[in-house]
Design a protein around this motif. Structure first.
Motif, PDB file in Angstrom:
ATOM      1  N   PRO A  56      77.607  48.628 131.016  1.00  0.00           N
ATOM      2  CA  PRO A  56      77.606  49.982 131.595  1.00  0.00           C
ATOM      3  C   PRO A  56      77.450  50.000 133.108  1.00  0.00           C
ATOM      4  N   GLU A  57      76.592  49.132 133.663  1.00  0.00           N
ATOM      5  CA  GLU A  57      76.397  49.181 135.103  1.00  0.00           C
ATOM      6  C   GLU A  57      77.645  48.720 135.855  1.00  0.00           C
ATOM      7  N   TYR A  58      78.391  47.776 135.268  1.00  0.00           N
ATOM      8  CA  TYR A  58      79.630  47.359 135.913  1.00  0.00           C
ATOM      9  C   TYR A  58      80.702  48.444 135.801  1.00  0.00           C
ATOM     10  N   LEU A  59      80.717  49.162 134.680  1.00  0.00           N
ATOM     11  CA  LEU A  59      81.635  50.292 134.570  1.00  0.00           C
ATOM     12  C   LEU A  59      81.299  51.364 135.593  1.00  0.00           C
ATOM     13  N   ASP A 115      74.635  55.809 124.964  1.00  0.00           N
ATOM     14  CA  ASP A 115      73.796  56.418 126.001  1.00  0.00           C
ATOM     15  C   ASP A 115      73.861  55.687 127.346  1.00  0.00           C
ATOM     16  N   PRO A 116      73.802  54.344 127.383  1.00  0.00           N
ATOM     17  CA  PRO A 116      73.898  53.678 128.687  1.00  0.00           C
ATOM     18  C   PRO A 116      75.200  53.959 129.424  1.00  0.00           C
ATOM     19  N   PHE A 117      76.265  54.219 128.682  1.00  0.00           N
ATOM     20  CA  PHE A 117      77.544  54.504 129.327  1.00  0.00           C
ATOM     21  C   PHE A 117      77.565  55.902 129.936  1.00  0.00           C
ATOM     22  N   LEU A 118      76.812  56.806 129.338  1.00  0.00           N
ATOM     23  CA  LEU A 118      76.724  58.146 129.904  1.00  0.00           C
ATOM     24  C   LEU A 118      76.012  58.139 131.254  1.00  0.00           C
ATOM     25  N   TRP A 119      75.177  57.135 131.476  1.00  0.00           N
ATOM     26  CA  TRP A 119      74.409  57.018 132.724  1.00  0.00           C
ATOM     27  C   TRP A 119      74.950  55.914 133.620  1.00  0.00           C
ATOM     28  N   ALA A 120      76.168  55.476 133.353  1.00  0.00           N
ATOM     29  CA  ALA A 120      76.727  54.317 134.065  1.00  0.00           C
ATOM     30  C   ALA A 120      76.739  54.509 135.579  1.00  0.00           C
ATOM     31  N   PRO A 149      86.984  52.885 124.824  1.00  0.00           N
ATOM     32  CA  PRO A 149      86.054  54.013 124.691  1.00  0.00           C
ATOM     33  C   PRO A 149      84.835  53.890 125.594  1.00  0.00           C
ATOM     34  N   GLN A 150      84.387  52.669 125.865  1.00  0.00           N
ATOM     35  CA  GLN A 150      83.247  52.505 126.764  1.00  0.00           C
ATOM     36  C   GLN A 150      83.550  53.077 128.142  1.00  0.00           C
ATOM     37  N   ALA A 151      84.712  52.753 128.670  1.00  0.00           N
ATOM     38  CA  ALA A 151      85.101  53.275 129.975  1.00  0.00           C
ATOM     39  C   ALA A 151      85.214  54.786 129.949  1.00  0.00           C
ATOM     40  N   LEU A 152      85.829  55.319 128.905  1.00  0.00           N
ATOM     41  CA  LEU A 152      86.012  56.763 128.819  1.00  0.00           C
ATOM     42  C   LEU A 152      84.675  57.488 128.683  1.00  0.00           C
ATOM     43  N   ILE A 153      83.774  56.940 127.899  1.00  0.00           N
ATOM     44  CA  ILE A 153      82.442  57.545 127.765  1.00  0.00           C
ATOM     45  C   ILE A 153      81.711  57.508 129.104  1.00  0.00           C
ATOM     46  N   ALA A 154      81.978  56.472 129.894  1.00  0.00           N
ATOM     47  CA  ALA A 154      81.402  56.382 131.238  1.00  0.00           C
ATOM     48  C   ALA A 154      82.111  57.303 132.234  1.00  0.00           C
ATOM     49  N   GLY A 155      83.139  58.011 131.774  1.00  0.00           N
ATOM     50  CA  GLY A 155      83.854  58.934 132.640  1.00  0.00           C
ATOM     51  C   GLY A 155      84.932  58.301 133.485  1.00  0.00           C
ATOM     52  N   LYS A 156      85.383  57.109 133.080  1.00  0.00           N
ATOM     53  CA  LYS A 156      86.418  56.400 133.837  1.00  0.00           C
ATOM     54  C   LYS A 156      87.753  56.477 133.104  1.00  0.00           C
ATOM     55  N   PRO A 157      88.831  56.848 133.797  1.00  0.00           N
ATOM     56  CA  PRO A 157      90.144  56.868 133.150  1.00  0.00           C
ATOM     57  C   PRO A 157      90.623  55.450 132.877  1.00  0.00           C
ATOM     58  N   VAL A 158      91.564  55.327 131.935  1.00  0.00           N
ATOM     59  CA  VAL A 158      92.052  54.018 131.503  1.00  0.00           C
ATOM     60  C   VAL A 158      93.566  53.964 131.584  1.00  0.00           C
ATOM     61  N   GLY A 177      88.905  61.001 133.234  1.00  0.00           N
ATOM     62  CA  GLY A 177      87.671  60.407 132.732  1.00  0.00           C
ATOM     63  C   GLY A 177      86.777  61.425 132.050  1.00  0.00           C
ATOM     64  N   GLY A 178      86.717  62.622 132.594  1.00  0.00           N
ATOM     65  CA  GLY A 178      85.893  63.667 131.986  1.00  0.00           C
ATOM     66  C   GLY A 178      86.381  64.064 130.610  1.00  0.00           C
ATOM     67  N   GLN A 179      87.711  64.144 130.455  1.00  0.00           N
ATOM     68  CA  GLN A 179      88.251  64.465 129.140  1.00  0.00           C
ATOM     69  C   GLN A 179      87.957  63.355 128.135  1.00  0.00           C
ATOM     70  N   GLY A 180      88.023  62.111 128.590  1.00  0.00           N
ATOM     71  CA  GLY A 180      87.707  60.994 127.704  1.00  0.00           C
ATOM     72  C   GLY A 180      86.271  61.035 127.234  1.00  0.00           C
ATOM     73  N   ARG A 181      85.362  61.321 128.144  1.00  0.00           N
ATOM     74  CA  ARG A 181      83.941  61.411 127.775  1.00  0.00           C
ATOM     75  C   ARG A 181      83.719  62.506 126.742  1.00  0.00           C
ATOM     76  N   ALA A 182      84.317  63.657 126.951  1.00  0.00           N
ATOM     77  CA  ALA A 182      84.120  64.772 126.024  1.00  0.00           C
ATOM     78  C   ALA A 182      84.675  64.467 124.633  1.00  0.00           C
ATOM     79  N   ARG A 183      85.782  63.778 124.584  1.00  0.00           N
ATOM     80  CA  ARG A 183      86.433  63.504 123.302  1.00  0.00           C
ATOM     81  C   ARG A 183      85.726  62.456 122.463  1.00  0.00           C
ATOM     82  N   PHE A 184      85.191  61.392 123.108  1.00  0.00           N
ATOM     83  CA  PHE A 184      84.868  60.190 122.340  1.00  0.00           C
ATOM     84  C   PHE A 184      83.397  59.786 122.311  1.00  0.00           C
TER      85      PHE A 184
END
Length: 391
Positions: free
Chosen positions: A276-279, A183-188, A299-308, A355-362
């Motif tokens: 999460p806040e740094y992401l 959850d914190p990563f979704l609000w990063a 996965p943390q970055a991807l859940i935060a919507g950041k590409p890797v 990043g959006g695709q990563g969030r949706a997947r993982f």
């Protein structure tokens, strides 16, 4: 159910967070009786248990359970683990890390514990060791694999590594992704402006982040070398390094020699709950480790919507889907690494799409509740098999 977890040390790290979540979930969600057996949490990474996250978990610290090989202390640690397990009488012993896994499985096997499991967060043998050392660790792992009922791989790549090395047969392995509080990563991104202001990063600057201990085989030097190319293409790029370790001075010198002091920012040691806040302050994550089971930062970055952008090692390709959630680069290919960073730094829409695709997947796949539910099912299955005489 009575469950004992054994791990070498509870430093701030992915394997340790995974273990702590599992212990706490078993208590909170299922009402299980759980203990955590560990050694002293020594090292610059910090002590995870001193951050107030144990929440009533019974933790037993054994002074002789240390990471380095020490025959005398290892023998003492084995005796202590065995005695602790004998007193606790667990139904399940679940071990983690190389030393904790070897000694914990031996002690549990000696006592005939009904269900013995080991999670492979990352194999202790790798190509960067000398052949005798690699052979020794393989032999130890093969012996220990015969003393447990199931191996839990944090990525399919770990199973392939173990089977290819002849450590274990594939049917004995089950992949369970390492869980976290998603959850914190979704609000990063809600922290983006505040963190950037605190770090002196401008709104128009594109931040390339890396989350890893400043340690050998983590690939920080590769990123610094690639940065010399990236900054020539993009004047608005900054590199944010999250973590601390023994290579801090060496890396600082490398950055200074490259004339990149104004392009790099070190945060030092960061508590897991602040990741999460740094992401949120980043625009993309780069992962250049040469060996890792499945780094939680991915996965943390991807859940935060950041590409890797990641080296294509171990479990990374299971979440960094090339061209879909980010880009894969052959380990050590610094020119290609630089090219991919240049590409993503210059394309805001691509960053958002990947990043959006990563969030949706993982997001759901990496919830710690999902992990614990799956692990507990495996515990129950092994216990049922043991009760029925299927060893």
């Amino acid at each position: 159910m009575r469950v004992a977890h054994v791990i070498t040390r509870m430093i701030v790290g992915g394997a340790q967070e995974n273990t702590l979540f599992n212990c706490l979930d078993l208590q909170r969600i299922y009402g299980d009786d759980v203990i955590l057996i560990t050694g002293p949490s020594l090292g610059p990474e910090g002590d995870l248990l001193q951050q107030g996250r144990a929440e009533g978990l019974k933790v037993i610290v054994l002074p002789d359970l240390v990471r380095a090989i020490d025959p005398v202390r290892d023998w003492k640690a084995l005796r202590a683990i065995r005695q602790t397990l004998r007193d606790f009488q667990p139904d399940v012993v679940h071990t983690h890390s190389a030393k904790g896994g070897i000694l914990g499985r031996q002690a549990a096997h000696d006592l005939g514990v009904p269900a013995i499991l080991h999670t492979v967060h990352g194999a202790p043998f790798h190509p960067y060791q000398s052949p005798p050392v690699r052979w020794f660790y393989k032999a130890c792992e093969k012996r220990a694999a015969g003393q447990c009922h199931r191996l839990i791989s944090v990525a399919d790549a770990m199973t392939r590594l173990l089977t290819d090395a002849g450590v274990v047969a594939a049917p004995k392995c089950t992949t369970v992704y390492s869980g976290m509080n998603v959850d914190p990563f979704l609000w990063a991104d809600t922290h983006r402006l505040a963190v950037r202001q605190r770090l002196g990063i401008g709104d128009d600057e594109v931040v390339v982040g890396k989350i890893a201990r400043l340690f050998h085989l983590k690939g920080h030097a590769d990123l610094i070398q690639a940065a010399t190319t990236v900054v020539k293409a993009h004047a608005n790029v900054k590199f944010l390094l999250i973590g601390d370790g023994i290579l801090r001075d060496e890396l600082t010198d490398q950055i200074r020699q490259a004339g990149l002091e104004d392009r790099f920012c070190f945060t030092g040691l960061v508590p897991p709950e602040d990741i999460p806040e740094y992401l949120g302050a980043m625009d993309l994550l780069v992962h250049t480790s040469y060996r890792e089971g499945l780094a939680r930062a991915l996965p943390q970055a991807l859940i935060a919507g950041k590409p890797v952008i990641s080296y294509a090692i171990d479990g990374a390709p299971e979440v960094v889907i090339d061209g879909e959630t980010g880009f894969l680069v052959s380990a050590g290919d610094i020119d290609r690494l630089a090219d991919r960073i240049v590409e993503l730094v210059g394309d805001k829409k691509m960053r958002a799409d990947l990043g959006g695709q990563g969030r949706a997947r993982f997001t759901d796949a990496f919830r710690h509740e999902t992990m614990t539910s799956r692990l507990r099912e495996i515990y129950q299955q092994i216990l049922a098999d043991s009760a029925g005489g299927d060893r």
